[in-house]
Design a protein around this motif. Structure first.
Motif, PDB file in Angstrom:
ATOM      1  N   VAL A 124       0.788  -1.186  -0.068  1.00  6.66           N
ATOM      2  CA  VAL A 124      -0.032  -0.114   0.164  1.00  6.66           C
ATOM      3  C   VAL A 124       0.922   1.197   0.083  1.00  6.66           C
ATOM      4  O   VAL A 124       1.801   1.326   0.722  1.00  6.66           O
ATOM      5  N   GLY A 125       0.577   2.175  -0.864  1.00  6.91           N
ATOM      6  CA  GLY A 125       1.345   3.375  -1.141  1.00  6.91           C
ATOM      7  C   GLY A 125       0.221   4.564  -1.218  1.00  6.91           C
ATOM      8  O   GLY A 125      -0.726   4.224  -1.450  1.00  6.91           O
ATOM      9  N   THR A 126       0.848   5.886  -1.229  1.00  2.19           N
ATOM     10  CA  THR A 126       0.138   7.013  -1.438  1.00  2.19           C
ATOM     11  C   THR A 126       0.177   7.678  -2.857  1.00  2.19           C
ATOM     12  O   THR A 126      -0.738   8.474  -2.969  1.00  2.19           O
ATOM     13  N   ASN A 127       1.094   7.047  -3.730  1.00  2.00           N
ATOM     14  CA  ASN A 127       0.705   7.546  -4.910  1.00  2.00           C
ATOM     15  C   ASN A 127       0.962   6.315  -6.107  1.00  2.00           C
ATOM     16  O   ASN A 127       1.838   5.370  -5.688  1.00  2.00           O
ATOM     17  N   LYS A 128       0.656   6.437  -7.128  1.00  3.46           N
ATOM     18  CA  LYS A 128       0.499   5.267  -8.282  1.00  3.46           C
ATOM     19  C   LYS A 128       1.995   5.100  -8.723  1.00  3.46           C
ATOM     20  O   LYS A 128       2.340   3.787  -8.973  1.00  3.46           O
ATOM     21  N   ALA A 129       2.530   6.128  -8.791  1.00  2.00           N
ATOM     22  CA  ALA A 129       4.339   5.895  -9.331  1.00  2.00           C
ATOM     23  C   ALA A 129       5.127   5.209  -8.438  1.00  2.00           C
ATOM     24  O   ALA A 129       5.848   4.016  -8.730  1.00  2.00           O
ATOM     25  N   ILE A 182       3.910   2.985  -5.939  1.00  2.00           N
ATOM     26  CA  ILE A 182       3.577   1.762  -5.663  1.00  2.00           C
ATOM     27  C   ILE A 182       3.838   0.933  -6.881  1.00  2.00           C
ATOM     28  O   ILE A 182       4.286  -0.431  -6.334  1.00  2.00           O
ATOM     29  N   ASN A 183       3.905   1.317  -7.885  1.00  3.86           N
ATOM     30  CA  ASN A 183       4.516   0.665  -9.198  1.00  3.86           C
ATOM     31  C   ASN A 183       5.848   0.382  -9.070  1.00  3.86           C
ATOM     32  O   ASN A 183       6.473  -0.869  -9.549  1.00  3.86           O
ATOM     33  N   ALA A 184       6.594   1.214  -8.234  1.00  2.00           N
ATOM     34  CA  ALA A 184       8.015   1.250  -8.151  1.00  2.00           C
ATOM     35  C   ALA A 184       8.217   0.326  -6.758  1.00  2.00           C
ATOM     36  O   ALA A 184       9.628  -0.176  -6.722  1.00  2.00           O
ATOM     37  N   GLY A 185       7.369   0.036  -5.975  1.00  5.17           N
ATOM     38  CA  GLY A 185       7.445  -0.433  -4.798  1.00  5.17           C
ATOM     39  C   GLY A 185       8.317   0.513  -3.740  1.00  5.17           C
ATOM     40  O   GLY A 185       9.082  -0.230  -2.838  1.00  5.17           O
ATOM     41  N   LYS A 186       8.464   1.595  -3.956  1.00 11.89           N
ATOM     42  CA  LYS A 186       9.016   2.534  -3.042  1.00 11.89           C
ATOM     43  C   LYS A 186       7.878   3.540  -2.206  1.00 11.89           C
ATOM     44  O   LYS A 186       7.114   3.670  -2.533  1.00 11.89           O
ATOM     45  N   ASP A 187       8.501   4.131  -1.163  1.00 10.19           N
ATOM     46  CA  ASP A 187       7.751   4.888  -0.378  1.00 10.19           C
ATOM     47  C   ASP A 187       6.304   4.292   0.021  1.00 10.19           C
ATOM     48  O   ASP A 187       5.246   4.985  -0.135  1.00 10.19           O
ATOM     49  N   LEU A 188       6.402   2.967   0.532  1.00  6.57           N
ATOM     50  CA  LEU A 188       5.070   2.259   0.995  1.00  6.57           C
ATOM     51  C   LEU A 188       4.831   2.712   2.410  1.00  6.57           C
ATOM     52  O   LEU A 188       5.689   2.898   3.261  1.00  6.57           O
ATOM     53  N   VAL A 189       3.586   2.465   2.608  1.00 11.70           N
ATOM     54  CA  VAL A 189       2.909   2.897   3.905  1.00 11.70           C
ATOM     55  C   VAL A 189       2.851   1.457   4.709  1.00 11.70           C
ATOM     56  O   VAL A 189       2.930   1.268   5.967  1.00 11.70           O
ATOM     57  N   TRP A 190       2.792   0.386   3.808  1.00 14.67           N
ATOM     58  CA  TRP A 190       2.470  -0.896   4.457  1.00 14.67           C
ATOM     59  C   TRP A 190       2.968  -2.084   3.295  1.00 14.67           C
ATOM     60  O   TRP A 190       2.589  -1.795   2.172  1.00 14.67           O
ATOM     61  N   LYS A 191       3.744  -3.044   3.682  1.00 14.21           N
ATOM     62  CA  LYS A 191       3.869  -4.287   2.905  1.00 14.21           C
ATOM     63  C   LYS A 191       3.786  -5.409   3.618  1.00 14.21           C
ATOM     64  O   LYS A 191       4.264  -5.424   4.853  1.00 14.21           O
ATOM     65  N   SER A 192       3.445  -6.396   3.077  1.00  9.22           N
ATOM     66  CA  SER A 192       3.148  -7.820   3.811  1.00  9.22           C
ATOM     67  C   SER A 192       3.261  -8.936   3.125  1.00  9.22           C
ATOM     68  O   SER A 192       2.911  -8.631   1.761  1.00  9.22           O
ATOM     69  N   SER A 193       3.828  -9.963   3.384  1.00 10.24           N
ATOM     70  CA  SER A 193       4.195 -11.215   2.675  1.00 10.24           C
ATOM     71  C   SER A 193       3.823 -12.445   3.691  1.00 10.24           C
ATOM     72  O   SER A 193       4.423 -12.754   4.727  1.00 10.24           O
ATOM     73  N   ILE A 194       2.727 -12.986   3.072  1.00  6.71           N
ATOM     74  CA  ILE A 194       2.117 -14.222   4.011  1.00  6.71           C
ATOM     75  C   ILE A 194       1.978 -15.503   3.274  1.00  6.71           C
ATOM     76  O   ILE A 194       1.383 -15.497   1.968  1.00  6.71           O
TER      77      ILE A 194
END
Length: 176
Positions: A73-78, A80-92
């Protein structure tokens, strides 16, 4: 020495088969679609500060089940597509793909968030990242006291503030 038509046809057939096999191998066998937040596609206002995410998988291989997912989850489309400046990430590692709880940093009201997911299946295939979905968290109902014992309720529509309306409640409120 000239090649015969039979030899040319055989050569083209071999190259055609190799080309088709390569295209099939390159094609994505697994994909993620139908992204939803709180059962809604790209909602402009959700009531919960801890949203729940859902998605479906599609596969060209029979008997395919999800074995794990990655979500971000991120705050802008660019970003999130780059996988940078994320507010949350999870791998389950789980087959669960319905109502996955957000467990990242506190979301800010009236802010648009973008999210993506990718999955791994029981055959070892990994999908690409989904197209980004989005959501906006906002208080939809505010309740408060106004003028002593009067009750006030405001229904707030996210993109239509001009429709705010107050409803006075004349009965006396019992306090504990």
């Amino acid at each position: 020495m000239r090649p015969s038509i039979k030899n040319l046809l055989q050569t083209f057939a071999v190259f055609g088969i190799l080309f088709a096999v390569n295209l099939t191998a390159l094609a994505q066998k697994l994909s993620v679609n139908d992204l939803k937040v709180e059962h809604l596609i790209n909602p402009l206002a959700i009531e919960t500060p801890k949203p729940r995410f859902s998605w479906k998988i599609a596969s060209t291989v029979k008997n395919t089940l999800q074995s794990s997912y990655e979500i971000r989850v991120g705050t802008n489309k660019a970003s999130i597509n780059a996988g940078k400046d994320l507010v949350w990430k999870s791998s389950i590692s789980t087959d669960q793909s319905v109502l996955i709880d957000y467990s990242g940093a506190e979301l800010q009201s009236k802010k648009k968030y973008y999210w993506q997911v990718r999955v791994k299946d029981n055959h070892g295939n990994t999908s690409g990242w989904s197209e980004p979905g989005f959501f906006k968290w906002e208080f939809l109902l505010q309740i408060g006291l106004q003028n002593g014992s009067q009750y006030q309720e405001k229904i707030l529509l996210p993109e239509a503030r001009f429709l705010e309306k107050s409803f006075p409640y004349k009965r006396k409120l019992n306090r504990l």
